[in-house]
Motif scaffolding. Structure first.
Motif, short mmCIF file in Angstrom:
data_model
loop_
_atom_site.label_atom_id
_atom_site.label_comp_id
_atom_site.label_asym_id
_atom_site.label_seq_id
_atom_site.Cartn_x
_atom_site.Cartn_y
_atom_site.Cartn_z
N ALA A 187 -63.97 51.00 107.54
CA ALA A 187 -64.87 50.16 106.77
C ALA A 187 -66.08 50.92 106.24
CB ALA A 187 -65.35 48.98 107.61
N PHE A 188 -66.41 52.05 106.84
CA PHE A 188 -67.59 52.79 106.41
C PHE A 188 -67.38 53.38 105.01
CE2 PHE A 188 -68.10 52.91 111.02
CZ PHE A 188 -69.39 52.47 111.11
N GLY A 189 -68.38 53.23 104.17
CA GLY A 189 -68.34 53.81 102.84
C GLY A 189 -67.53 53.02 101.84
N THR A 190 -67.15 51.78 102.16
CA THR A 190 -66.33 51.02 101.23
C THR A 190 -67.13 49.97 100.46
OG1 THR A 190 -65.74 49.45 102.95
CG2 THR A 190 -64.25 51.32 102.62
N ALA A 191 -68.42 49.90 100.64
CA ALA A 191 -69.24 48.93 99.92
C ALA A 191 -69.30 49.32 98.45
CB ALA A 191 -70.64 48.89 100.50
N ALA A 192 -69.44 48.33 97.59
CA ALA A 192 -69.52 48.61 96.16
C ALA A 192 -70.73 49.46 95.83
CB ALA A 192 -69.57 47.30 95.38
N VAL A 193 -71.85 49.17 96.50
CA VAL A 193 -73.08 49.95 96.30
C VAL A 193 -73.61 50.32 97.68
CG1 VAL A 193 -75.43 49.90 95.41
CG2 VAL A 193 -73.62 48.69 94.19
N LEU A 194 -73.70 51.62 97.95
CA LEU A 194 -74.20 52.06 99.24
C LEU A 194 -75.72 52.09 99.21
CD1 LEU A 194 -71.73 54.98 100.01
CD2 LEU A 194 -71.67 52.64 100.86
N ARG A 195 -76.36 51.64 100.31
CA ARG A 195 -77.82 51.61 100.37
C ARG A 195 -78.29 52.50 101.51
NH1 ARG A 195 -79.75 45.70 100.92
NH2 ARG A 195 -78.43 45.85 102.75
N SER A 196 -79.48 53.04 101.34
CA SER A 196 -80.05 53.89 102.39
C SER A 196 -80.65 53.00 103.48
CB SER A 196 -81.13 54.80 101.80
OG SER A 196 -82.26 54.04 101.44
N GLY A 197 -80.95 53.62 104.61
CA GLY A 197 -81.59 52.90 105.70
C GLY A 197 -82.95 52.36 105.29
N ASP A 198 -83.68 53.12 104.46
CA ASP A 198 -85.00 52.66 103.99
C ASP A 198 -84.87 51.41 103.13
OD1 ASP A 198 -86.29 54.73 105.31
OD2 ASP A 198 -86.21 56.06 103.56
N ASP A 199 -83.83 51.36 102.28
CA ASP A 199 -83.61 50.17 101.44
C ASP A 199 -83.32 48.94 102.30
OD1 ASP A 199 -83.96 51.68 99.15
OD2 ASP A 199 -81.80 51.96 98.80
N ILE A 200 -82.48 49.12 103.31
CA ILE A 200 -82.13 48.01 104.19
C ILE A 200 -83.35 47.54 104.97
CG2 ILE A 200 -80.72 47.33 106.18
CD1 ILE A 200 -78.59 49.32 105.10
N LEU A 201 -84.13 48.48 105.50
CA LEU A 201 -85.34 48.14 106.24
C LEU A 201 -86.33 47.38 105.36
CD1 LEU A 201 -87.00 48.27 108.82
CD2 LEU A 201 -87.85 50.50 108.06
N ALA A 202 -86.49 47.81 104.11
CA ALA A 202 -87.39 47.12 103.18
C ALA A 202 -86.93 45.69 102.94
CB ALA A 202 -87.49 47.89 101.87
N GLN A 203 -85.62 45.48 102.81
CA GLN A 203 -85.10 44.13 102.60
C GLN A 203 -85.35 43.26 103.83
OE1 GLN A 203 -80.90 43.80 101.89
NE2 GLN A 203 -80.97 41.57 101.88
N VAL A 204 -85.12 43.81 105.01
CA VAL A 204 -85.33 43.04 106.25
C VAL A 204 -86.80 42.66 106.38
CG1 VAL A 204 -85.29 43.19 108.77
CG2 VAL A 204 -83.33 44.00 107.44
N GLN A 205 -87.69 43.60 106.10
CA GLN A 205 -89.12 43.29 106.20
C GLN A 205 -89.54 42.25 105.17
OE1 GLN A 205 -90.69 47.29 105.91
NE2 GLN A 205 -90.81 47.50 108.14
N ALA A 206 -88.99 42.32 103.96
CA ALA A 206 -89.31 41.32 102.93
C ALA A 206 -88.81 39.94 103.37
CB ALA A 206 -88.68 41.71 101.60
N ASP A 207 -87.62 39.88 103.96
CA ASP A 207 -87.08 38.60 104.45
C ASP A 207 -87.98 38.03 105.55
OD1 ASP A 207 -84.98 38.80 102.68
OD2 ASP A 207 -83.53 39.50 104.18
N ARG A 208 -88.44 38.88 106.46
CA ARG A 208 -89.32 38.42 107.54
C ARG A 208 -90.65 37.91 106.99
NH1 ARG A 208 -88.44 42.99 112.22
NH2 ARG A 208 -86.37 42.31 112.83
N ASP A 209 -91.18 38.60 105.97
CA ASP A 209 -92.43 38.16 105.36
C ASP A 209 -92.28 36.77 104.71
OD1 ASP A 209 -93.60 40.49 106.19
OD2 ASP A 209 -93.41 41.51 104.24
N GLU A 210 -91.09 36.50 104.13
CA GLU A 210 -90.85 35.19 103.51
C GLU A 210 -90.82 34.09 104.57
OE1 GLU A 210 -87.33 35.17 101.12
OE2 GLU A 210 -88.04 36.79 99.83
N TRP A 211 -90.34 34.40 105.78
CA TRP A 211 -90.26 33.39 106.83
C TRP A 211 -91.63 32.98 107.30
CZ3 TRP A 211 -86.38 36.72 110.05
CH2 TRP A 211 -85.14 36.71 109.43
N GLY A 212 -92.57 33.88 107.26
CA GLY A 212 -93.91 33.56 107.73
C GLY A 212 -93.97 33.42 109.25
N ASP A 213 -95.02 32.75 109.74
CA ASP A 213 -95.18 32.56 111.18
C ASP A 213 -94.60 31.22 111.58
OD1 ASP A 213 -96.48 34.96 111.49
OD2 ASP A 213 -98.44 34.10 111.02
N ARG A 214 -93.34 31.17 111.85
CA ARG A 214 -92.69 29.90 112.26
C ARG A 214 -92.49 29.86 113.72
NH1 ARG A 214 -88.06 29.08 107.70
NH2 ARG A 214 -89.37 29.52 105.95
#
Length: 78
Positions: free
Chosen positions: A51-78
């Motif tokens: 399964a490794f390397g079969t994604a249509a668009v490969l992303r770096s670890g920094d890209d994934i981390l940025a997305q996770v942090q953006a998602d957490r920021d959207e959740w706010g303090d719940r």
């Protein structure tokens, strides 16, 4: 007279996958493939590494981390 050894396994994706450990003995070998029908709903067995390397668009670890942090920021303090 030496006896022939039989190593059972599966041949998938141009790779032989033994069902058990390979023998320590060396010598001439043959690979005999007995085709088996594969139902259209079943997928051939393989490794998780396939399964490794079969994604249509490969992303770096920094890209994934940025997305996770953006998602957490959207959740706010719940």
């Amino acid at each position: 007279m030496d006896q022939a050894l039989i190593v059972r396994g599966h041949y998938v994706g141009r790779t032989f996958i033994p069902e058990g450990p390979l023998p320590d003995t060396e010598g001439a070998a043959e690979l005999v493939i007995i085709p088996t029908p594969v139902p259209t709903t079943a997928r051939p067995r393989g490794s998780i590494a396939d399964a490794f390397g079969t994604a249509a668009v490969l992303r770096s670890g920094d890209d994934i981390l940025a997305q996770v942090q953006a998602d957490r920021d959207e959740w706010g303090d719940r």
